[in-house]
Design an enzyme around this catalytic site. Structure first.
Site, mmCIF file in Angstrom:
data_model
loop_
_atom_site.group_PDB
_atom_site.id
_atom_site.type_symbol
_atom_site.label_atom_id
_atom_site.label_comp_id
_atom_site.label_asym_id
_atom_site.label_seq_id
_atom_site.Cartn_x
_atom_site.Cartn_y
_atom_site.Cartn_z
ATOM 1 C CG HIS A 197 4.731 0.967 0.186
ATOM 2 N ND1 HIS A 197 5.482 1.701 1.266
ATOM 3 C CD2 HIS A 197 3.782 1.752 -1.141
ATOM 4 C CE1 HIS A 197 4.500 2.774 1.260
ATOM 5 N NE2 HIS A 197 4.190 2.911 0.054
ATOM 6 C CB CYS A 198 1.164 -4.287 0.891
ATOM 7 S SG CYS A 198 1.562 -3.002 -0.613
ATOM 8 C CB THR A 199 3.120 -7.514 3.445
ATOM 9 O OG1 THR A 199 2.898 -7.854 2.372
ATOM 10 C CG2 THR A 199 2.295 -8.879 4.621
ATOM 11 C CG LEU A 213 4.196 0.316 5.969
ATOM 12 C CD1 LEU A 213 5.613 -0.885 6.570
ATOM 13 C CD2 LEU A 213 4.917 1.276 4.948
ATOM 14 C CG ASP A 214 -0.754 -1.973 3.355
ATOM 15 O OD1 ASP A 214 -0.198 -0.934 3.730
ATOM 16 O OD2 ASP A 214 -0.832 -2.364 2.111
#
Ligand SMILES: NC(=O)c1ccc[n+]([C@@H]2O[C@H](COP(=O)([O-])OP(=O)(O)OC[C@H]3O[C@@H](n4cnc5c(N)ncnc54)[C@H](O)[C@@H]3O)[C@@H](O)[C@H]2O)c1
Length: 439
Positions: free
Chosen positions: A275-277, A279-280
């Protein structure tokens, strides 16, 4: 309206009499709610999903880092209660917001969950409450988006209520680092907000690092993930060059890792997930465009990492070609569909993309993942097959996409006709039916 004084809230926190609200009980929110409960705070967990709320109240965890035993123990002590009722948040002294921050289809930040939640909180905001955003977002969100929504209540941020940003750094399935021993960054909209947020987190975290403002905390979080994304892209590109040069990228990484300073290892693979790498970085890229600024590293890293599932398929096709075969007459068993080993999280998993690409090109695909019994793709749904010798030996190719620790690599290599290892985990094995990415 008269505010509760800061010392009063501080006293409540120090005495563990403060009621803590955690909104969004997912990978971030549930471990946080549990940490506050285990420290002796009464915690109110709020989620929109009735199923999640029921599961928590019955002591059944659905998050890998939270055991049902720990959950049951805080429930027995009446320190945790989950609800879908936003109205109950008016009872909380501090509220941590841990709702999703995904991207839209066109990869723009989607703050709708955060905005919706802040509107809910604003309706019932009380003097003296501390509101902290933990969701990952672009610099400026806390002050430009959240503060005005909360101030619709008629209360003033920084004096009537306190507001801070504190990014979550949780690393699911990491056995060494957890909430307590991972330093926490805090940035308040003023010094009082920062001070009280720092005090709250000190109750459950060893080291709290207070920065000058929310914008620094917000930028820190996205920078950390961009750093990771860019370095993975670099090593993914290096892996491709190593293949051409017949040099093992895995051996190069091991050798470089002996340098005690100025280097840290990142590893190639079939792409980047979670969910992070992946997308952020888009959160910062989008914000940067407001300043006529294009962060080229973000675009470049996305281009390389998003191409890795395609690259993996092309390597498999090449290896088939060498054997006079085509993908359309081939059966492929993909091992591991979670984006990360030892987790059940399939969000943005490159394995899913890989399977879709293999199916698009006519391969007969099955998969095994001990944590994920079924997957839904664009046009197909698949059920995990057992990792039996029969299933391994009947597939033309076995692709190690996510190397869960429980996989018996020796058995996989000896039972399979051909193995394509995207994670470099078969290096200790002498079988010559293994083809590795980056070699
Ligand atoms: N998963 C990670 O490893 C990780 C690490 C660091 C930061 N983050 C960030 O933390 C945030 C949350 O991520 P996550 O992985 O926990 O997401 P998640 O999807 O696991 O959990 C979010 C939860 O929020 C609930 N929810 C949505 N809207 C709500 C609302 N209005 N009120 C109450 N509940 C609501 C959902 O039902 C879900 O249970 C994101 O911004 C993410 O980028 C995640």
């Amino acid at each position: 309206m008269k505010s509760k004084s800061l010392p009063q809230l501080e006293e409540k926190i120090k005495n563990k009499m403060a009621r803590v609200g955690v909104v969004g009980l997912g990978y971030v929110g549930l471990p946080l709610a549990l940490a506050f409960s285990e420290a002796g705070f009464k915690v109110l967990g709020v989620d929109v999903e009735q199923k999640s709320v029921d599961s928590i109240n019955q002591g059944r965890s659905y998050i890998i880092d939270v055991s049902s035993d720990r959950l049951s123990s805080v429930l027995a002590n009446r320190l945790l209660e989950a609800t879908t009722d936003q109205g109950k948040l008016s009872e909380a002294d501090a509220i941590c917001i841990c709702v999703p921050t995904p991207l839209t289809k066109t990869k723009e930040p989607d703050l709708s969950y955060v905005i919706h939640e802040c509107e809910e909180i604003s309706k019932r905001l009380k003097p003296g409450q501390l509101i902290i955003l933990e969701s990952t977002t672009y610099p400026g969100t806390t002050r430009e988006v959240i503060l005005p929504i909360l101030e619709r209540s008629g209360l003033r941020g920084g004096s009537d209520f306190y507001l801070a940003y504190s990014p979550e750094r949780i690393d699911p399935a990491n056995k060494q680092y957890n909430i307590a021993n991972t330093p926490k960054i805090v940035g308040g909209i003023n010094s009082q907000s920062a001070k009280v947020a720092e005090l709250l987190y000190h109750q459950i975290i060893d080291t709290v690092v207070t920065v000058s403002c929310p914008e620094v905390a917000e930028m820190t979080k996205v920078f950390e993930n961009i750093f990771r994304n860019v370095n993975i892209a670099l090593v993914n590109e290096l892996a491709q060059l190593c293949e051409r040069m017949k040099v093992s990228v895995w051996e190069v990484i091991d050798a470089a890792s002996t340098k005690p300073f100025g280097y840290m290892p990142f590893y190639p693979g079939p792409g980047v997930g979670g969910h992070c790498t992946p997308l952020d970085p888009h959160y910062l890229a989008s914000k940067a465009r407001e300043y006529d600024f294009h962060i080229r590293f973000i675009e470049l890293a996305a281009e390389i990492n998003e191409n890795m599932p395609y690259y993996t398929v092309s390597r498999i096709m090449e290896a088939l070609n060498d054997r006079g075969r085509s993908l359309s007459s081939t059966s492929v068993l993909v091992l591991g569909v979670a984006y990360k080993k030892d987790t059940a999280d399939i969000r943005e998993s490159p394995s899913l993309r890989l399977i879709e690409l293999l199916l698009d090109r006519g391969a007969k695909v099955s998969y095994n993942d001990p944590y994920i019994p079924e997957i839904q793709l664009r046009q197909h749904s698949l059920t995990s097959v057992e990792l039996t010798e029969d299933n391994l030996s009947s597939a033309d190719w076995v692709v190690i996409a996510t190397a869960h620790s429980c996989y018996d690599l020796g058995k996989i290599a000896t039972s399979s006709k051909l193995v394509f290892d995207t994670r470099g985990v078969t290096r200790g094995l002498s079988n010559n039916n293994v083809v590795r990415l980056g070699e």
